[in-house]
Design a protein around this motif. Structure first.
Motif, PDB file in Angstrom:
ATOM      1  N   THR A  55       1.447 -20.919   0.933  1.00  0.00           N
ATOM      2  CA  THR A  55       1.103 -22.302   1.278  1.00  0.00           C
ATOM      3  C   THR A  55       0.129 -22.869   0.252  1.00  0.00           C
ATOM      4  O   THR A  55       0.176 -24.062  -0.073  1.00  0.00           O
ATOM      5  N   GLY A  56      -0.723 -22.015  -0.297  1.00  0.00           N
ATOM      6  CA  GLY A  56      -1.639 -22.453  -1.339  1.00  0.00           C
ATOM      7  C   GLY A  56      -0.892 -22.876  -2.594  1.00  0.00           C
ATOM      8  O   GLY A  56      -1.247 -23.863  -3.247  1.00  0.00           O
TER       9      GLY A  56
ATOM     10  N   VAL B 275       2.168 -24.030  -2.709  1.00  0.00           N
ATOM     11  CA  VAL B 275       2.870 -25.283  -2.421  1.00  0.00           C
ATOM     12  C   VAL B 275       1.878 -26.452  -2.399  1.00  0.00           C
ATOM     13  O   VAL B 275       2.159 -27.535  -2.926  1.00  0.00           O
ATOM     14  N   LEU B 276       0.720 -26.200  -1.832  1.00  0.00           N
ATOM     15  CA  LEU B 276      -0.310 -27.250  -1.803  1.00  0.00           C
ATOM     16  C   LEU B 276      -0.713 -27.653  -3.223  1.00  0.00           C
ATOM     17  O   LEU B 276      -0.761 -28.838  -3.562  1.00  0.00           O
ATOM     18  N   ASN B 277      -0.987 -26.663  -4.070  1.00  0.00           N
ATOM     19  CA  ASN B 277      -1.414 -26.954  -5.438  1.00  0.00           C
ATOM     20  C   ASN B 277      -0.345 -27.723  -6.220  1.00  0.00           C
ATOM     21  O   ASN B 277      -0.660 -28.643  -6.966  1.00  0.00           O
TER      22      ASN B 277
ATOM     23  N   ASN C 259       2.007 -29.681  -5.026  1.00  0.00           N
ATOM     24  CA  ASN C 259       2.101 -31.050  -4.518  1.00  0.00           C
ATOM     25  C   ASN C 259       0.903 -31.892  -4.937  1.00  0.00           C
ATOM     26  O   ASN C 259       1.037 -33.069  -5.258  1.00  0.00           O
ATOM     27  N   TYR C 260      -0.249 -31.250  -4.943  1.00  0.00           N
ATOM     28  CA  TYR C 260      -1.471 -31.961  -5.312  1.00  0.00           C
ATOM     29  C   TYR C 260      -1.379 -32.459  -6.758  1.00  0.00           C
ATOM     30  O   TYR C 260      -1.714 -33.602  -7.061  1.00  0.00           O
TER      31      TYR C 260
ATOM     32  N   HIS D 206       1.391 -35.134  -7.098  1.00  0.00           N
ATOM     33  CA  HIS D 206       0.913 -36.400  -6.539  1.00  0.00           C
ATOM     34  C   HIS D 206       0.104 -37.186  -7.573  1.00  0.00           C
ATOM     35  O   HIS D 206       0.213 -38.411  -7.664  1.00  0.00           O
TER      36      HIS D 206
ATOM     37  N   PRO E 163       8.166 -34.153  -1.121  1.00  0.00           N
ATOM     38  CA  PRO E 163       7.300 -33.008  -1.360  1.00  0.00           C
ATOM     39  C   PRO E 163       8.083 -31.903  -2.071  1.00  0.00           C
ATOM     40  O   PRO E 163       9.269 -31.706  -1.799  1.00  0.00           O
TER      41      PRO E 163
ATOM     42  N   MET F 232       8.193 -27.719  -3.471  1.00  0.00           N
ATOM     43  CA  MET F 232       7.704 -26.417  -3.025  1.00  0.00           C
ATOM     44  C   MET F 232       6.602 -25.967  -3.988  1.00  0.00           C
ATOM     45  O   MET F 232       5.673 -26.690  -4.202  1.00  0.00           O
TER      46      MET F 232
ATOM     47  N   GLU G  96      -1.117 -20.624  -6.646  1.00  0.00           N
ATOM     48  CA  GLU G  96      -2.196 -20.791  -5.668  1.00  0.00           C
ATOM     49  C   GLU G  96      -3.558 -20.398  -6.217  1.00  0.00           C
ATOM     50  O   GLU G  96      -4.585 -20.730  -5.615  1.00  0.00           O
TER      51      GLU G  96
ATOM     52  N   LEU H  63      -6.739 -28.259 -11.590  1.00  0.00           N
ATOM     53  CA  LEU H  63      -5.604 -29.169 -11.392  1.00  0.00           C
ATOM     54  C   LEU H  63      -5.993 -30.587 -11.793  1.00  0.00           C
ATOM     55  O   LEU H  63      -5.225 -31.295 -12.451  1.00  0.00           O
TER      56      LEU H  63
ATOM     57  N   ARG I 150      -8.968 -27.385   0.962  1.00  0.00           N
ATOM     58  CA  ARG I 150      -7.530 -27.531   1.211  1.00  0.00           C
ATOM     59  C   ARG I 150      -7.264 -28.767   2.065  1.00  0.00           C
ATOM     60  O   ARG I 150      -6.330 -29.516   1.813  1.00  0.00           O
TER      61      ARG I 150
ATOM     62  N   MET J  67      -3.458 -36.713  -0.302  1.00  0.00           N
ATOM     63  CA  MET J  67      -2.028 -37.035  -0.400  1.00  0.00           C
ATOM     64  C   MET J  67      -1.546 -37.764   0.852  1.00  0.00           C
ATOM     65  O   MET J  67      -0.352 -37.961   1.027  1.00  0.00           O
TER      66      MET J  67
ATOM     67  N   ILE K   5      -0.422 -28.601   6.290  1.00  0.00           N
ATOM     68  CA  ILE K   5       0.422 -27.980   5.264  1.00  0.00           C
ATOM     69  C   ILE K   5       1.880 -27.958   5.732  1.00  0.00           C
ATOM     70  O   ILE K   5       2.805 -27.983   4.933  1.00  0.00           O
TER      71      ILE K   5
ATOM     72  N   LEU L  47       4.483 -30.219   4.358  1.00  0.00           N
ATOM     73  CA  LEU L  47       5.115 -29.930   3.062  1.00  0.00           C
ATOM     74  C   LEU L  47       6.342 -29.033   3.220  1.00  0.00           C
ATOM     75  O   LEU L  47       7.155 -28.907   2.319  1.00  0.00           O
ATOM     76  N   TYR L  48       6.430 -28.395   4.374  1.00  0.00           N
ATOM     77  CA  TYR L  48       7.555 -27.490   4.630  1.00  0.00           C
ATOM     78  C   TYR L  48       8.586 -28.122   5.568  1.00  0.00           C
ATOM     79  O   TYR L  48       9.331 -27.418   6.246  1.00  0.00           O
TER      80      TYR L  48
END
Lengths: 479, 437
Positions: free
Chosen positions: A344-345, A347-349, A351-352, A355, A368, A370, A421, A428, B12, B19, B24, B27-28
């Motif tokens: 998840t980290g 994917v978050l990074n 997307n961040y 964005h 979004p 992956m 991640e 970033l 986080r 955004m 989280i 995003l999935y």
């Protein structure tokens, strides 16, 4: 800089071996080589400095941001390296009696069981040495399965046009013909195209999910169903597993076998191109065909055994064992909470960062992403003449390793960005700033970007010349 | 639980918020809910301190033999300190394949130097940047020899059995026939091999020294292959190349081998190193990465990955092989090892292996019931009979802290290297006297 051969001086060397303490025995002259190999003659201090200089001309993960798409350049934890250097692992002969190598077998067994759980498979072989080696191994299982049923008509492997080059190449090595299926406008598998491609000659489908454009194919259950209905099997290329560990498992998506890249997803270092490790997991019905030996447990003791209908071996011994030690260390460190958190980290990074760049750079696909995203610089190139290559090369001047360029092939002027991640928000933010700065340069002074990088040890090398007139080894200049 | 993510939970959340997201899970959204994992059935994560204990405990369950007389594909050689110092430099360890030449000159130059050393070692003209191990190198070499009308591989029965199985596996999936010629007196049966080569034969494969340690007639075998119109692939032990005739001198088309003896630890079988070198004529059939020398715009010497038109990322299903990642850091290990040893050190190492093996054989064969099975010239491995079951012999040796030779059908396959001191060899002989009494 000088080659090691150019630092060589006759009569120099390192002091390594003692004098021989047994008598000399005659060697028949006819068996001997005529002249000694031209190896460097160099003192240890100069040998050490030579490689220290080479290290300074090498960019590793610890040198800075490395968003090389599809390669998952995450941080390589130090404890992994120390565990793989334990003499209790490094000094074990692979043909020692199994009762004296129980610890090594336990490492293999625990790696197998944890990787099985993460992928939703029943058995795993750790023999393959890299991702492509794993692909080949997985296809061998598929082939052996069909042949064991007397089904000799299945001669084709379906591969999406967005796939890695290794997929079709592995299929050819396995004796298959490759059928390429198109991607739809969203970059996912075109279901009608797939339906049209499958048939009684389908041996299987090779797929990454998330796919190479960084999207999770939401039709995945339908895709695997279409292939199964046609009598084919589904192969999961684990190149992009870093997006979904502990979130969703290939086994639950309908895949029958899978390879993983321990050197991507499971934090083992890439070593400048290897050694990696490409374990292959499979459902129980494919397990009898696994390459051997595999680890089994009998009466509390580990042993090695060839599976009943094994395809044989894809290499000697049991795989890149020390790489498996590193990956197991990582898995045990992260555990059941840490593994999904890593994904998840990632994917978050991704997307961040996406964005921040959206609206400035064109994204090849929207929504979004992956763990990675793909930008297309086609418009930029049309407007300014600045290509994906130019932007990539300019990043080097800012200490950032370029993203993957010109892949996947279905996206023009592609840059594929995978932050992973293990990068902080500041890294970033900084990368986004650099990307935007380069965009301004492209509009103001496109010419200078064609010349980038400006601060690297070399400028852009002449690749065409290298291929046309191959110089593949050093040859001393005649005196 | 250990973690390697810099971002705190709060960060986080802030990143999500920036955004316009709150969770989280958003995003999935593309992942169908029924497929989602609830919780992995794995143990909870461990701190670094705990994981070290767990791993060390496993390592301690292995027996580390200080006296090793076993080879058979994995060899116990001395590794100079400089080798590990160089190859643990984090730039080398953590870099990817050198796609971006401008910031990978260090890796690229090291591979170029490695390629040069492999050419020198084998007497061949071109080397690639490595493949996975000696087994896959042999299998890839067989694939290099495939021609439209010539497919069959004729393989000596005196090669390492695991290498043979690897060749057979690779060949079976491409429907390439493999004919194995049973060994005669522990060597390749030249007559039978000559008879097996026909006009569908693509190549022969033999190993030097062979699985039993015997030195083959390399020149004779290569000549025979060429007379019959097929290619000759020679698998060689790289330490033996400090002394023995090279594949180049024998006239081989391709030389391959297991590079582990060049500075890699035994490591329960890997990572090792597959080296591959060929004649100039076969250069474009070599699999995998190759580094070439070129110049940059300013005329500086530069190194790049080259001849990529052979490779999977360009050619896809028409590539010469699917190999992508290889064993780059192991190739560097071999290069540092060879540079540390130098031409004299390598020759000295080879001769010490030879001398010590012959000394050990002489002494062992003075024990009643122990005699040399194959009597041809050998390098550092040899087979003896045993008066009692070979499994029992090695088991009893293990109890005395000695990893004896490998039990094989004919008896025991022994290996002696420069690491075995005279005192160690004498102790082995004494132990054998007791075990065989």
């Amino acid at each position: 800089m000088e080659l090691i051969f150019e630092r060589s001086h006759v009569g120099r060397g390192c002091s390594v071996l003692p004098a021989c303490d047994v008598p000399a025995y005659d060697v028949p002259e006819s068996l001997c080589r005529k002249s000694a190999p031209m190896l460097p003659e160099i003192a240890e201090v100069d040998l050490g400095r030579h490689y220290t200089q080479l290290a300074k001309q090498t960019h590793g993960v610890n040198d800075g941001f490395y968003p090389l798409g599809s390669c998952t350049m995450k941080y390589n934890p130090r404890v992994n390296e120390e565990m793989a250097a334990l003499p209790g692992f490094t000094k074990i002969h692979p043909l020692q009696p199994v009762e004296t190598a129980q610890g090594c077998l336990e490492v293999l067994a625990r790696a197998e069981s944890t990787l099985s759980e993460i992928t939703g498979m029943d058995r795993v072989t750790l023999q393959p040495a890299a991702g492509a080696h794993g692909e080949y191994t997985g296809l061998l299982l598929i082939r052996a399965y069909h042949l064991s049923r007397g089904d000799t008509a299945r001669t084709k492997i379906i591969v999406p046009d967005s796939a890695h080059g290794t997929n079709p190449a592995s299929a050819t090595m396995c004796g298959y013909t490759v059928v390429s299926v198109p991607s739809d406008a969203d970059g996912c598998v075109d279901l009608d195209g797939l339906r049209a491609a499958v048939g009684p000659d389908t041996a299987g489908l090779m797929l990454t999910n998330p796919n190479t454009v960084g999207l999770f194919d939401k039709n995945i259950l339908e895709i695997t169903q279409i292939v199964h209905d046609a009598g084919g099997l589904c192969y999961y290329d684990g190149a992009n597993l870093n997006a979904v560990m502990g979130v969703v498992r290939p086994g639950d998506m309908g895949f029958d076998c899978v390879h993983l890249n321990l050197h991507k997803t499971f934090s083992t270092p890439h070593g400048g191109g290897g050694p990696g490790s490409g374990p292959v997991g499979c459902k129980a019905f494919l397990a009898p065909f696994l390459p051997g030996p595999v680890v089994v447990k009998k009466d509390g003791q580990y042993d090695l055994q060839m599976p009943e209908q094994t395809v044989g071996r894809v290499r000697t011994f049991y795989g890149n064992f020390l790489v498996v030690v590193k990956a197991l260390t990582y898995i045990l460190t992260l555990g059941k909470e840490g593994i999904p958190e890593a994904s998840t980290g990632a994917v978050l990074n991704a997307n961040y960062l996406m964005h921040q760049l959206e609206g400035h750079y064109d994204m090849a696909y929207h929504g979004p992403c992956m763990h990675e995203f793909v930008m297309t610089l086609e418009t930029l190139k049309k407007e300014t003449g600045v290509s994906a290559m130019d932007v990539a090369k300019r990043l080097i001047d800012f200490g950032i390793h370029p993203p993957t360029m010109y892949f996947p092939l279905i996206v023009h002027e592609a840059l594929m960005v995978e932050p992973t991640e293990t990068e902080s928000r500041e890294t970033l933010d900084h990368a986004a700033q650099v990307f935007l700065e380069i965009l301004q340069e492209a509009r103001k002074d496109p010419e200078s970007l064609h010349e980038a990088p400006h601060n690297a040890p070399i400028g852009r090398p002449d690749e065409v010349g290298a291929a046309r007139h191959p110089v593949l080894r050093y040859t001393p200049v005649e005196a | 639980m250990g973690r390697y993510i810099p971002a705190s939970d709060q960060e986080r959340q802030e990143m999500l918020k920036s955004m316009g997201l709150s969770s989280i899970d958003q995003l999935y959204a593309a992942v169908p809910a029924q497929m989602r994992v609830k919780e992995l059935n794995l143990p909870a994560g461990l701190s670094e301190l705990e994981v070290r204990q767990v791993m060390e405990e496993m390592a301690q369950k292995n027996t580390q033999f200080s006296s090793i007389f076993r080879g058979a594909g994995a060899y116990n050689h001395y590794i100079p300190s400089i080798v590990k110092t160089v190859t643990s430099k984090e730039e080398f360890v953590t870099a990817y394949t050198p796609y971006q030449a401008e910031l990978s000159q260090g890796i690229l130059q090291s591979i170029f130097e490695y390629q040069t050393m492999i050419c020198e070692l084998t007497g061949m003209e071109v080397s690639n940047a490595s493949v996975y191990d000696g087994g896959s190198a042999a299998a890839e070499a067989v694939m290099m020899c495939q021609e439209r009308k010539r497919s069959k591989a004729v393989v000596s029965g005196a090669v390492n059995p695991q290498v043979l199985t690897t060749i057979e596996t690779y060949c079976s999936s491409r429907s390439v026939p493999v004919q194995v010629i049973p060994a005669k007196d522990g060597k390749t049966d030249l007559e039978a091999m000559a008879a097996a080569i026909d006009d569908t034969t693509a190549c022969i494969y033999f190993q030097q020294p062979n699985f039993y340690g015997q030195i083959e007639d390399g020149q004779g075998l290569c000549q025979m292959a060429h007379e019959k119109g097929c290619k000759a692939i020679m698998g060689v032990n790289p330490i033996a190349m400090g002394m023995l005739q090279t594949p180049g001198e024998c006239g081989a088309d391709i030389a391959v081998g297991e590079g582990q003896p060049l500075g890699m630890s035994l490591a329960f079988g890997g990572p090792y190193l597959g080296f591959m070198a060929s004649t100039q004529a076969m250069m474009r059939k070599l699999p995998g990465r190759i580094v070439g020398q070129t110049t940059d715009a300013k005329g500086n010497r530069a190194f790049v990955l080259t001849l990529q038109a052979r490779e999977q990322h360009i050619r896809r299903e028409k590539a010469s092989s699917n190999i992508c990642s290889n064993q780059a850091l192991c190739a560097m290990t071999a290069a540092v090892y060879l540079a540390a040893m130098g031409p004299k050190g390598l020759a000295e190492c080879a001769h010490q292996c030879y001398n010590k093996a012959h000394y050990a054989q002489e002494k062992l064969c003075q024990i009643p019931g122990v005699s040399l099975v194959y009597t041809g010239p050998y390098f550092h491995e040899f087979v003896t009979t045993t008066p009692v079951c070979s499994q029992t012999v090695t088991q009893k040796l293990a109890e005395k802290g000695i990893l004896g030779g490998l039990p094989v059908e004919e008896g025991i396959l022994w290996c002696v290297t420069e690491q075995n001191s005279k005192a160690q060899i004498d102790a082995l002989v004494e132990a054998m006297k007791e075990v065989c009494a």
